[in-house]
Write a protein that holds these residues in place. Structure first.
Motif, PDB file in Angstrom:
ATOM      1  N   THR A 136      14.221  -5.727 -19.048  1.00 37.01           N
ATOM      2  CA  THR A 136      13.657  -5.162 -17.632  1.00 37.01           C
ATOM      3  C   THR A 136      14.736  -4.223 -16.755  1.00 37.01           C
ATOM      4  O   THR A 136      15.925  -4.560 -16.652  1.00 37.01           O
ATOM      5  N   HIS A 137      14.462  -3.039 -16.569  1.00 36.43           N
ATOM      6  CA  HIS A 137      15.109  -2.232 -15.724  1.00 36.43           C
ATOM      7  C   HIS A 137      14.576  -2.148 -14.296  1.00 36.43           C
ATOM      8  O   HIS A 137      13.338  -1.796 -14.289  1.00 36.43           O
ATOM      9  N   LEU A 138      15.132  -2.760 -13.282  1.00 37.98           N
ATOM     10  CA  LEU A 138      14.633  -2.532 -11.836  1.00 37.98           C
ATOM     11  C   LEU A 138      14.706  -1.210 -11.379  1.00 37.98           C
ATOM     12  O   LEU A 138      15.849  -0.585 -11.509  1.00 37.98           O
ATOM     13  N   VAL A 139      13.622  -0.804 -10.864  1.00 31.84           N
ATOM     14  CA  VAL A 139      13.510   0.569 -10.314  1.00 31.84           C
ATOM     15  C   VAL A 139      12.727   0.652  -9.152  1.00 31.84           C
ATOM     16  O   VAL A 139      11.944  -0.334  -8.772  1.00 31.84           O
ATOM     17  N   SER A 140      12.915   1.744  -8.292  1.00 25.21           N
ATOM     18  CA  SER A 140      11.992   2.091  -7.142  1.00 25.21           C
ATOM     19  C   SER A 140      10.471   2.537  -7.571  1.00 25.21           C
ATOM     20  O   SER A 140      10.387   2.893  -8.903  1.00 25.21           O
ATOM     21  N   PRO A 141       9.479   2.525  -6.667  1.00 23.05           N
ATOM     22  CA  PRO A 141       8.085   2.845  -7.240  1.00 23.05           C
ATOM     23  C   PRO A 141       8.221   4.340  -7.812  1.00 23.05           C
ATOM     24  O   PRO A 141       7.547   4.640  -8.513  1.00 23.05           O
ATOM     25  N   LEU A 142       9.030   5.155  -7.049  1.00 30.26           N
ATOM     26  CA  LEU A 142       9.034   6.517  -7.202  1.00 30.26           C
ATOM     27  C   LEU A 142       9.761   6.861  -8.708  1.00 30.26           C
ATOM     28  O   LEU A 142       9.236   7.595  -9.613  1.00 30.26           O
ATOM     29  N   VAL A 143      10.759   6.181  -9.072  1.00 31.41           N
ATOM     30  CA  VAL A 143      11.437   6.019 -10.281  1.00 31.41           C
ATOM     31  C   VAL A 143      10.476   5.358 -11.362  1.00 31.41           C
ATOM     32  O   VAL A 143      10.418   5.968 -12.528  1.00 31.41           O
ATOM     33  N   ALA A 144       9.688   4.713 -11.012  1.00 38.99           N
ATOM     34  CA  ALA A 144       8.619   3.885 -11.638  1.00 38.99           C
ATOM     35  C   ALA A 144       7.741   5.006 -12.254  1.00 38.99           C
ATOM     36  O   ALA A 144       7.356   5.166 -13.422  1.00 38.99           O
ATOM     37  N   GLY A 201      -9.121   5.638  -2.604  1.00 37.53           N
ATOM     38  CA  GLY A 201      -9.367   6.462  -3.898  1.00 37.53           C
ATOM     39  C   GLY A 201      -8.150   6.365  -4.839  1.00 37.53           C
ATOM     40  O   GLY A 201      -8.209   6.919  -5.807  1.00 37.53           O
ATOM     41  N   LEU A 202      -7.283   5.453  -4.881  1.00 37.28           N
ATOM     42  CA  LEU A 202      -5.991   5.347  -5.477  1.00 37.28           C
ATOM     43  C   LEU A 202      -6.379   4.815  -6.776  1.00 37.28           C
ATOM     44  O   LEU A 202      -5.702   5.124  -7.653  1.00 37.28           O
ATOM     45  N   ASP A 203      -7.114   3.799  -6.907  1.00 31.73           N
ATOM     46  CA  ASP A 203      -7.708   3.369  -8.004  1.00 31.73           C
ATOM     47  C   ASP A 203      -8.049   4.420  -9.218  1.00 31.73           C
ATOM     48  O   ASP A 203      -7.694   4.326 -10.269  1.00 31.73           O
ATOM     49  N   ARG A 204      -8.693   5.410  -8.633  1.00 32.99           N
ATOM     50  CA  ARG A 204      -9.344   6.381  -9.733  1.00 32.99           C
ATOM     51  C   ARG A 204      -8.122   7.272 -10.188  1.00 32.99           C
ATOM     52  O   ARG A 204      -7.879   7.575 -11.286  1.00 32.99           O
ATOM     53  N   ILE A 205      -7.180   7.304  -9.267  1.00 34.73           N
ATOM     54  CA  ILE A 205      -5.848   8.376  -9.673  1.00 34.73           C
ATOM     55  C   ILE A 205      -5.007   7.247 -10.655  1.00 34.73           C
ATOM     56  O   ILE A 205      -4.596   8.115 -11.849  1.00 34.73           O
ATOM     57  N   PHE A 206      -4.988   6.262 -10.444  1.00 37.78           N
ATOM     58  CA  PHE A 206      -4.245   5.336 -11.638  1.00 37.78           C
ATOM     59  C   PHE A 206      -4.990   5.266 -12.780  1.00 37.78           C
ATOM     60  O   PHE A 206      -4.388   5.686 -13.748  1.00 37.78           O
ATOM     61  N   ILE A 222       0.799  -1.251   0.073  1.00 37.34           N
ATOM     62  CA  ILE A 222       0.105  -0.129   0.282  1.00 37.34           C
ATOM     63  C   ILE A 222       0.863   1.442  -0.005  1.00 37.34           C
ATOM     64  O   ILE A 222       0.470   2.239  -0.561  1.00 37.34           O
ATOM     65  N   GLU A 223       2.013   1.181   0.788  1.00 32.41           N
ATOM     66  CA  GLU A 223       2.934   2.589   0.629  1.00 32.41           C
ATOM     67  C   GLU A 223       3.480   2.842  -0.706  1.00 32.41           C
ATOM     68  O   GLU A 223       3.687   3.936  -0.962  1.00 32.41           O
ATOM     69  N   ASP A 224       3.835   1.747  -1.362  1.00 26.51           N
ATOM     70  CA  ASP A 224       4.078   1.853  -2.967  1.00 26.51           C
ATOM     71  C   ASP A 224       3.189   2.515  -3.515  1.00 26.51           C
ATOM     72  O   ASP A 224       3.513   3.417  -4.268  1.00 26.51           O
ATOM     73  N   LEU A 225       2.018   2.176  -3.606  1.00 32.33           N
ATOM     74  CA  LEU A 225       0.908   2.412  -4.254  1.00 32.33           C
ATOM     75  C   LEU A 225       0.701   4.010  -4.038  1.00 32.33           C
ATOM     76  O   LEU A 225       0.394   4.895  -4.867  1.00 32.33           O
ATOM     77  N   ARG A 226       0.455   4.364  -2.753  1.00 29.99           N
ATOM     78  CA  ARG A 226       0.355   5.465  -2.319  1.00 29.99           C
ATOM     79  C   ARG A 226       1.400   6.594  -2.786  1.00 29.99           C
ATOM     80  O   ARG A 226       1.066   7.750  -3.355  1.00 29.99           O
ATOM     81  N   SER A 227       2.703   6.208  -2.649  1.00 29.95           N
ATOM     82  CA  SER A 227       3.734   7.280  -3.138  1.00 29.95           C
ATOM     83  C   SER A 227       3.607   7.474  -4.764  1.00 29.95           C
ATOM     84  O   SER A 227       3.940   8.501  -4.945  1.00 29.95           O
ATOM     85  N   VAL A 228       3.289   6.435  -5.362  1.00 31.84           N
ATOM     86  CA  VAL A 228       3.111   6.601  -6.788  1.00 31.84           C
ATOM     87  C   VAL A 228       1.896   7.396  -7.286  1.00 31.84           C
ATOM     88  O   VAL A 228       2.026   8.292  -7.800  1.00 31.84           O
ATOM     89  N   ALA A 229       0.772   6.884  -6.132  1.00 37.00           N
ATOM     90  CA  ALA A 229      -0.399   7.606  -6.573  1.00 37.00           C
ATOM     91  C   ALA A 229      -0.152   9.207  -6.304  1.00 37.00           C
ATOM     92  O   ALA A 229      -0.746  10.012  -7.383  1.00 37.00           O
TER      93      ALA A 229
END
Ligand code: SF4
Lengths: 491, 221
Positions: free
Chosen positions: A446-454, A394-399, A356-363
């Motif tokens: 594949t390039h491995l990255v953090s959620p923020l870089v993604a 509400g993260l799904d809407r943001i995505f 969830i924290e990964d999804l939140r920071s991306v959102a």
């Protein structure tokens, strides 16, 4: 006898010895928690059946479906025959042997390494095993957790123990504070680039230091998850208030007097000040930057501000040949800035970074924006519970507004056992843990990255960090965007 | 696991060296979810050839494989042992085995007996001159007997003991079941149990749909 100073790993090991091996024979270790999934369990259950043996402790065993599960149309029959057979076999075995199973459509279905923690089953001081190499994830709680093969899965099912040869210990200290926009994923990618994919071989790694203590529980899981990518048997982090807080109130967390007794014991689970490690590595967090991999193993990584290596400049012949081969497979020009590498797909998910924290920071980073054209963005929560929580926030809407695909939980494109795969030659920025040739689909890069870089990459279309989005864009953290309904508060 | 002290059966001369696990059982068979029934997979790539030794009627009921050096190299694949056993082999004779294969065999009741290459050649000659000749593998005496050939073989003491007692890894551990039970009684009550299951309130999950489909209007069946 005098008390011997011990490391965290040794303390947990010692507390589980059923029978000490003599003359170099392995110790017989008791296993507290056995996680099971559909890929490595069928022959183990069949072995039991052939020998007429029961599962010794179904109450210490839990199963979920993850590697093969589709992330679309989960309410319809699974199209791929092999996938369907593996999942059906797990369902039959779970019923026959009395093992608790979280099936597709159940809120606690998801990647096995998310399910243990979210139910509060993963705790400090346990031994945890699973027929999956990323079992090291659970070490973030101060558990000794490692992956095993199918015959060992059968052994644990039948005896709840494993004969195990001793390991060596390595302390990895990360001092100081992480710069903004840098995450625990960058810490572990930097560690692997430093010690190499074989650097941890035979060791249990213990991550410590100020930067590690400052991490959330989920960020710690990301680090321990990838210990295996450094070749290690396991990774561990000493439990502290962050750990206890994460656990408290989860369905299977101890309660009342049990909780107090547990916490009292858990506080003793740290390496003694005078404990001796077989190896030590030190990193300065302030020196770290967002990291990406450019090659075909997780050790082939560099700061995103760098350039694709030039093989001719690599002195070591083995490494030079490996780099040449990797660059050819990856379709990269030596010396080009990593920031110029354009991707086709961004994958946000897996047991490394699908929480969830990964999804939140991306959102937070993508809110109000549109993805780059021609980039496919796949967001796959690590469990159904995480998906529900994200939807409640509400993260799904943001995505979806961003142009991303919002999917059901599972391993998905991390290894492409389900239909989520890269096409040959397609390039991805992926928050998962392995960039081996063909891992995300035959011929996929594949390039491995953090959620923020993604997230930044999805916005710009080329490998990017938060800093590339402009001077006034702040790097978001994993805290909630909005208030969350109480009944969903523990994904 | 069945106890193994002596076995007599038709010998199969496999005049090939470096038979790796991919040749013993090709990767496509690894997707199966069973651990028996791999007899069709054994040497699958060679079985199409009518000349292949297992396709010759005299050797069809073979149970002692006499192979060239470096048997069982390549990726660690327990399936390789399953396939040999499922086909009916009880012993493989070779002058050199890959370590992992030898380890996997011992654990699963297949005897990997190491002979001098000269002795392998002698046995090959007997088996090829008189197809269908039986070979006796005597684990007690560590001896292979075939027509008038009697030769020694090597197997480590530990594996020999396990095979003769019929103990697989699990059987070995269960010899200490009393200690396991004792240990279990000392476990603190805070240590987790998966049963009875504790859940958060159940929630209905709707399936995600391909992008383009209307989101979330299709309830879980
Ligand atoms: S998400 Fe990837 S690494 Fe994690 S368990 Fe699934 S397949 Fe393995």
């Amino acid at each position: 006898m005098q008390h011997m100073a011990g490391t965290l790993a040794e303390k947990v090991w010692d507390a589980h010895i059923v029978r000490r091996g003599t003359d170099g024979a392995p110790d017989l270790l008791y296993i507290d928690l056995h996680l099971v999934h559909e890929v490595t369990s069928p022959q183990a259950f069949e072995g039991l059946r052939l020998a007429g043996r029961p599962v010794r402790r179904p109450d210490l065993t839990i199963a979920t479906e993850d590697h093969n599960t589709p992330t679309l149309d989960i309410d319809r029959p699974i199209a791929d025959l092999t996938s369907r057979t593996q999942i059906q076999t797990l369902r039959d075995n779970a019923r026959e042997f009395g093992v608790r199973l979280h099936s597709l459509g159940d809120a606690d279905q998801g990647i096995v390494h998310q399910v243990g923690p979210q139910l509060g089953l993963t705790m400090p001081g346990l031994t945890v095993v699973c027929g999956d190499s990323h079992t090291s994830t659970h070490g973030a709680f101060g558990a000794l957790a490692f992956g095993i093969g199918t015959s060992e899965v059968e052994h644990v099912l039948a005896t709840q123990t494993l004969p195990l040869a001793p390991f060596k210990t390595m302390a990895i200290t990360v001092d100081g504070q992480l710069p903004a926009g840098t995450t625990s994923k960058d810490i572990i990618l930097a560690i692997i680039a430093k010690i190499g994919t074989g650097g941890g071989q035979g060791y249990v790694l213990e991550y410590r230091g100020e930067a590690i203590r400052a991490l959330s529980m989920e960020a710690r899981m990301t680090i321990c998850n990838m210990s295996i990518e450094a070749g290690a048997r396991a990774g561990m982090i000493a439990p502290d208030e962050t750990t206890f807080e994460y656990l408290k109130g989860r369905p299977h967390a101890p309660e009342g007097a049990d909780w107090d007794a547990a916490v009292e014991y858990w506080r003793t689970l740290r390496s003694d000040d005078d404990a001796v490690f077989d190896a030590e590595v030190v990193l300065e967090a302030a020196d770290l930057e967002p990291f990406v991999t450019w090659g075909t193993n997780p050790g082939q990584g560099l700061p995103l501000s760098g350039r694709v290596p030039v093989p001719a400049e690599i002195a070591d012949e083995g490494e030079r040949v490996a780099a040449e081969r990797a660059l050819e497979y990856m379709g990269l020009t030596p010396g080009m800035p990593l920031r110029d590498v354009a991707v086709d797909t961004v994958f946000i998910g897996s047991c490394t970074n699908g929480r969830i924290e990964d999804l939140r920071s991306v959102a937070k980073l993508i809110r109000g924006r549109r993805k780059a054209e021609n980039v496919r963005v796949l967001v796959v929560p690590s469990s159904a519970r995480v998906r529900l929580q994200a939807e409640a926030e509400g993260l799904d809407r943001i995505f979806l507004d961003f142009g991303a695909e919002w999917r059901n939980a599972g391993c998905s494109m991390c290894l492409g056992m389900n239909p989520d795969q890269l096409a040959p030659g397609e390039r991805s920025a992926s928050t998962s843990n392995r960039n081996f040739e063909g891992r995300q689909g035959k011929g996929g890069r594949t390039h491995l990255v953090s959620p923020l870089v993604a997230a930044a990459t999805a916005i710009r279309g080329t490998l990017s960090s938060v800093a590339d989005l402009g001077p006034d864009v702040e790097a978001p953290d994993g805290s909630p965007l909005t208030d969350t309904p109480a009944h969903l508060q523990s994904a | 696991m069945e106890k193994f002290s002596q076995h007599t059966g038709v010998g199969v001369p496999l005049r090939r060296s470096n038979v790796d696990t991919d040749q013993i059982i090709p990767a496509v068979y690894l997707k199966r979810v069973t651990r028996t029934g791999f007899e069709d997979a054994l040497f699958a790539a060679w079985r199409g050839d009518a000349e292949f030794v297992l396709n010759q009627p005299a050797y069809a009921t073979g149970s002692v494989l006499v192979a060239g050096p470096d048997f069982g190299t390549g990726s660690s694949r327990e399936h390789a042992v399953w396939a040999l056993k499922d086909y009916g082999f009880r012993a493989v004779l070779s002058s050199r085995f890959a370590d992992i294969f030898r380890g996997n065999s011992g654990k699963q009741g297949l005897l990997a007996a190491q002979l001098a290459q000269d002795d392998i050649e002698l046995i090959w000659k007997v088996l090829e001159t008189a197809p269908g000749t039986e070979v006796t593998v005597d684990l007690v005496e560590r001896q292979v007997r075939c027509a008038d050939v009697t030769v020694p073989f090597q197997v480590d003491d530990y594996t020999r003991w396990r095979l003769m007692e019929g103990l697989d890894d699990i059987g070995l551990t269960l010899q200490h079941e009393g200690e396991i039970t004792e240990f279990e009684q000392t476990r603190a009550s805070w240590r987790p149990r998966t049963l009875p299951a504790k859940h958060l309130p159940p929630v209905e999950i709707r399936s995600a749909r391909p992008v383009g489909a209307v989101h979330g209007d299709d309830a879980l069946a």
